[in-house]
Design a protein around this motif. Structure first.
Motif, PDB file in Angstrom:
ATOM      1  N   ARG A 134     -12.523 -21.333  -7.490  1.00 52.76           N
ATOM      2  CA  ARG A 134     -12.046 -20.668  -6.274  1.00 52.76           C
ATOM      3  C   ARG A 134     -12.053 -21.646  -5.086  1.00 52.76           C
ATOM      4  O   ARG A 134     -11.184 -21.594  -4.226  1.00 52.76           O
ATOM      5  CB  ARG A 134     -12.884 -19.443  -5.968  1.00 52.76           C
ATOM      6  N   ARG A 138      -8.808 -22.568  -2.918  1.00 49.14           N
ATOM      7  CA  ARG A 138      -8.831 -22.378  -1.470  1.00 49.14           C
ATOM      8  C   ARG A 138      -8.442 -23.658  -0.754  1.00 49.14           C
ATOM      9  O   ARG A 138      -7.788 -23.651   0.273  1.00 49.14           O
ATOM     10  CB  ARG A 138     -10.237 -21.952  -1.029  1.00 49.14           C
ATOM     11  N   ASP A 145     -13.708 -20.315   5.238  1.00 50.58           N
ATOM     12  CA  ASP A 145     -13.444 -19.191   4.333  1.00 50.58           C
ATOM     13  C   ASP A 145     -14.435 -19.250   3.172  1.00 50.58           C
ATOM     14  O   ASP A 145     -14.346 -20.136   2.317  1.00 50.58           O
ATOM     15  CB  ASP A 145     -12.008 -19.248   3.785  1.00 50.58           C
ATOM     16  N   VAL A 147     -16.334 -18.521  -0.242  1.00 50.22           N
ATOM     17  CA  VAL A 147     -15.841 -18.321  -1.601  1.00 50.22           C
ATOM     18  C   VAL A 147     -16.982 -17.748  -2.439  1.00 50.22           C
ATOM     19  O   VAL A 147     -18.114 -18.208  -2.344  1.00 50.22           O
ATOM     20  CB  VAL A 147     -15.360 -19.659  -2.204  1.00 50.22           C
TER      21      VAL A 147
END
Length: 164
Positions: A134, A138, A145, A147
């Motif tokens: 992930r 990303r 952000d 994860v």
């Protein structure tokens, strides 16, 4: 300072936990050592890549200085300036490539061990590998952000690898 120093750090904070777990669980040392080293490094490199923004806020980075320099990122820059450097993503991707290799090594090493004994390590590998994948999707320009692996996927991993 460099990748060997980062590997030494990983050994002391993550691989040592695997070695201890192997001894407690009775894993054959020759098989367990390879699993402890590869998985410990994979997990710790994932933590480093996941926590870049948070660590930079504390003016810390765990990326090897020589790796940053090879991408044209000077060692005198603050942690925040390093994150803003145009080549920072390439440096992260280089470290991610190393982590991916460690996951492959861990998978191979774990497959040589008794899967019943190594269930916790196998489950942990799959959860962290999910986080790692992930992170790569990303990318390295949206570090704020967070994860994570969704609970349903963790439960699936637990059922698939922890109960077999």
């Amino acid at each position: 300072a460099d990748m060997p120093e980062l590997e030494f750090y990983c050994d002391k904070v993550a691989c040592a936990v695997g070695r201890l777990s192997n001894r407690v669980s009775g894993v054959e040392e020759s098989l367990g050592e390879a699993a402890a080293v590869a998985l410990g490094q994979a997990l710790q490199l994932t933590n480093i890549l996941r926590d870049l923004h948070e660590d930079a806020g504390l003016d810390r980075l765990y990326l090897p200085r020589d790796m940053l320099e090879s991408h044209g990122i000077g060692n005198s820059a603050s942690a925040g300036a390093v994150l803003d450097h145009p080549a920072f993503g390439a440096a992260c991707e280089e470290l991610a490539g190393i982590a991916e290799g460690r996951y492959r090594e861990a998978e191979s090493a774990l497959s040589a061990c008794d899967s019943r004994i190594m269930r916790p390590a196998i489950v942990m590998m799959h959860v962290y590998r999910g986080i790692f994948r992930r992170l790569r999707r990303r990318g390295w320009n949206r570090l704020r952000d967070r994860v994570s692996v969704p609970m349903w996927q963790k439960l699936w991993i637990l059922c698939r690898y922890g109960l077999t």
